[in-house]
Design a protein around this motif. Sequence first.
Motif, PDB file in Angstrom:
ATOM      1  N   TYR A   1       2.462  -8.418 -18.579  1.00 56.61           N
ATOM      2  CA  TYR A   1       1.775  -9.921 -17.642  1.00 56.61           C
ATOM      3  C   TYR A   1       3.735  -9.989 -17.458  1.00 56.61           C
ATOM      4  CZ  TYR A   1      -1.606  -9.782 -21.906  1.00 56.61           C
ATOM      5  OH  TYR A   1      -2.716  -9.757 -22.775  1.00 56.61           O
TER       6      TYR A   1
ATOM      7  N   ALA B   1      -0.680  -9.618 -14.233  1.00 57.54           N
ATOM      8  CA  ALA B   1       0.663  -9.537 -13.751  1.00 57.54           C
ATOM      9  C   ALA B   1       0.127 -11.345 -13.705  1.00 57.54           C
ATOM     10  CB  ALA B   1       1.343  -9.442 -12.564  1.00 57.54           C
ATOM     11  N   LYS B   2       1.840 -12.633 -13.112  1.00 60.98           N
ATOM     12  CA  LYS B   2       1.290 -13.947 -13.275  1.00 60.98           C
ATOM     13  C   LYS B   2       2.266 -13.795 -12.132  1.00 60.98           C
ATOM     14  CE  LYS B   2       1.067 -15.621 -17.877  1.00 60.98           C
ATOM     15  NZ  LYS B   2       1.532 -15.916 -19.456  1.00 60.98           N
TER      16      LYS B   2
ATOM     17  N   SER C   1      -5.009 -11.771 -14.873  1.00 61.22           N
ATOM     18  CA  SER C   1      -3.902 -11.906 -13.696  1.00 61.22           C
ATOM     19  C   SER C   1      -4.116 -13.252 -13.826  1.00 61.22           C
ATOM     20  CB  SER C   1      -4.553 -11.607 -12.178  1.00 61.22           C
ATOM     21  OG  SER C   1      -5.217 -11.798 -12.210  1.00 61.22           O
TER      22      SER C   1
ATOM     23  N   THR D   1      -9.007 -16.227 -21.682  1.00 61.42           N
ATOM     24  CA  THR D   1      -8.205 -16.148 -20.871  1.00 61.42           C
ATOM     25  C   THR D   1      -6.592 -17.165 -22.095  1.00 61.42           C
ATOM     26  OG1 THR D   1      -6.708 -14.989 -19.111  1.00 61.42           O
ATOM     27  CG2 THR D   1      -8.244 -16.595 -19.097  1.00 61.42           C
ATOM     28  N   TRP D   2      -5.408 -17.088 -21.069  1.00 67.81           N
ATOM     29  CA  TRP D   2      -4.525 -18.098 -21.180  1.00 67.81           C
ATOM     30  C   TRP D   2      -5.219 -19.298 -21.827  1.00 67.81           C
ATOM     31  CZ3 TRP D   2      -3.218 -14.474 -17.068  1.00 67.81           C
ATOM     32  CH2 TRP D   2      -2.641 -12.795 -17.642  1.00 67.81           C
TER      33      TRP D   2
END
Lengths: 469, 315
Positions: free
Chosen positions: A303, A333-334, A362, B16-17
């Motif tokens: 990412y 991606a970030k 993302s 997610t994160w």
Amino acid sequence: MKEKTYIEDIDESIYDFRFKEDEEDVLGRGIGSDLIDEISKEKGDPEWMRQFRQRSLEIFHKTHMPNWGPSIESLDMDRIITYIRPKARMKNKWEDVPEDVKQTFERLGIPQAERESLSGVGAQYDSEIVYHNLRAEVEKQGVVYTDLETAMRDEKYSEMIKKHFMKLIPPTDHKFAALHGAVWSGGSFVYVPEGVKVEIPLQSYFRLNAESAGQFEHTLIIIGKNSYLHFIEGCSAPKYYAASLHAGCVELYVGENATLRYSTIENWSKNMYNLNSKRALVEKAGKIEWISGSFGSHISYLYPTSVLNGEGSSSEFTGITFSGNGQDLDTGAKVIHNAPNTTSYMNTRSISKSGGVNTFRSEVIVKPQAKGSKSSVSCASLMLDSISRSDTIPVMDIRTKDADIGHEAKIGRISDEAVFYLMTRGLSEEEAKALIVSGFCENVSKELPVEYAVEMNNLIRMEMVGSIG
Amino acid sequence: MSENKTIRINNLPVPTWNHLKINDAEYETMASKEELFDQLKKIAVKPENQLPVVHDEVIEEATEGLDFEFTINTDSTIILRLLNKCEEKSDDSKKDIIVKINANIKEGLTLNLSIVNLTKGARIYVTSDALCNENSALRMTTISLGSSKAYFEGKAELKGDNSMFDSYTAYILNSGQFLDMNYVADHKGKNTEAEIVSSGVLNKGTEKVSRQTVNFISGCAGSKGAESEEVLLLDDDVISKSAPLILCTEEDVEGEHGASIGQPDIDVIFYLKSRGIAIEKIYEMLSFAKIEAALSRIDHEETSEMVRNYLGINN
């Protein structure tokens, strides 16, 4: 009954060859404090770097595995070779590179690419850079392109490296950033002075030859005010049954009003765990452009992150991921909007087939101070069968009213109507479907350097034609 | 003695994160999730005709929460309204109310389920699970105006072929309110359809978390799913978090998502200002329009009046 087009996995046979490494070149497997010191000694690190490696190792042991992505339970860190001694010191002429290494890169077409379309080339074989060269006219402009270790020993750049090394991606970022901090080896250092525009791209190529090995190269690029650079990175490895690991790290510093284009064609073999980290810090009115093609690897976590730190800075991310049998590619991606009037744009395509898993992940964060910022995310996924999987997991976190955020995502299959229309224009069903897939990827492939775009389109098109089953 | 516990609700189907703090919501309570649900007052609802069934839950001292079991044997309309005991004077800021809904929608039938939150400061948690059989539909409308903290969860299992889930949520948040939403459509049957829409306004010091998931499960050929979100941000100190997921293990599907987050369209503002309308009034009109869109779906005059009174539109 509907006919199905079967699209083969991308043919990686051109990458699937190897030369046997000598066992005595292997410094050790796994990761321990003694081994870290041994690597540090072998590489002639300054003391601050030795301490940095040891601190990173401590963080590695304390940090948990990620609990949100593809499973990496089968990655046995105790079996991974963390460092392999180089067969020779870095050379500046292809003729001086050891024969088997030279043959490897010749088969991958690197010397030819250097002659025809590049300003400079770096080639890493297992743990170390074996070749680096930069065109004389580019060098005269003050551009530096060398391996990180050489730059670290050069007093002109040692402080610059100490100031920037793993500051954007600190070892505390995640477990594999910590691992990288402990065992990193090889990679490139690029410095482009203020006002210099490097018209022809630079390229680094990373080749992992050894079985059960890890590659932990570090790329550090600093480009000054009003400068321009296009940097290309490519990677491949032969196919083994045992797992290999790539935990590289890319840190990019883009100066005021400068533009950096960073293109990656990743084609690791299907036994590779690609746990790579990439991050760019962009100053006022600067621009980072990421072009990313992910075709290989067994598991990917990738990412690229843009930190838009200066007013009016921007980022563009263009990516394509092709996931086939045995692959679980978690890519995306970030972007962090950290200053006023920043803009970001993400455009991705993914194709899943033969049981392959694609995840687009993302994050767009707009901080309170990033007033007047704009972001647009567009992702499209193509499912080619019902044994594959494609997930889209975007997140937006907006903390100012003065932002304009758009997001769109689509998932689907090849339209029967489009195939029918093309067939009425004289194309066979195979050609029609191949054309549609190429068209699906077109707005990504057009951003690639022409030779890579042609290669990518050929890979997709050639594998489709003649494969209706 | 009971101790404070943090339970996790409104979970994303795929995490997610962690640093984004959106994988789930934390809910402070004195019991486990199972214990909380066990304490709820059980209510079975079996509508016998198409007339709306309206249930008003008034926040009181000893509110125990509700556990609804809906069995849908006819096309049905159910409206659940969460209200204050005394609209003007009552302080419900220390009250909690939990509503759990289970709905089984039989073949070929439609359930119109509306949830209207007009409390003041209470914390509410509404979670609903619906099973949609062949050719059935769940049409869900949620309006959230009240509560210091509100948590909504709506899950539809589209098990039967040609079943449908259509969810529309409208909200206006003011002065430090927090809203956390999680809507999930699991497409299992063939030719199933889902549309999940969230439309709202964030004013001073407010925070909204929106999770939307369209999950195409292998075998749901011919299915379609769409998610969309529109958020108007009218003050600087607001937080808007969104996670619109599309999960897919079936080839023959169409899924899409669209989001628009920011200030009102400048052309709309310009036009309305050119007609002599003050900017504050324009913002109010745009905000109320989102709620009116939800009210037109509910199509129940008494509820519409109640909502308009709450917003002061009729004054």
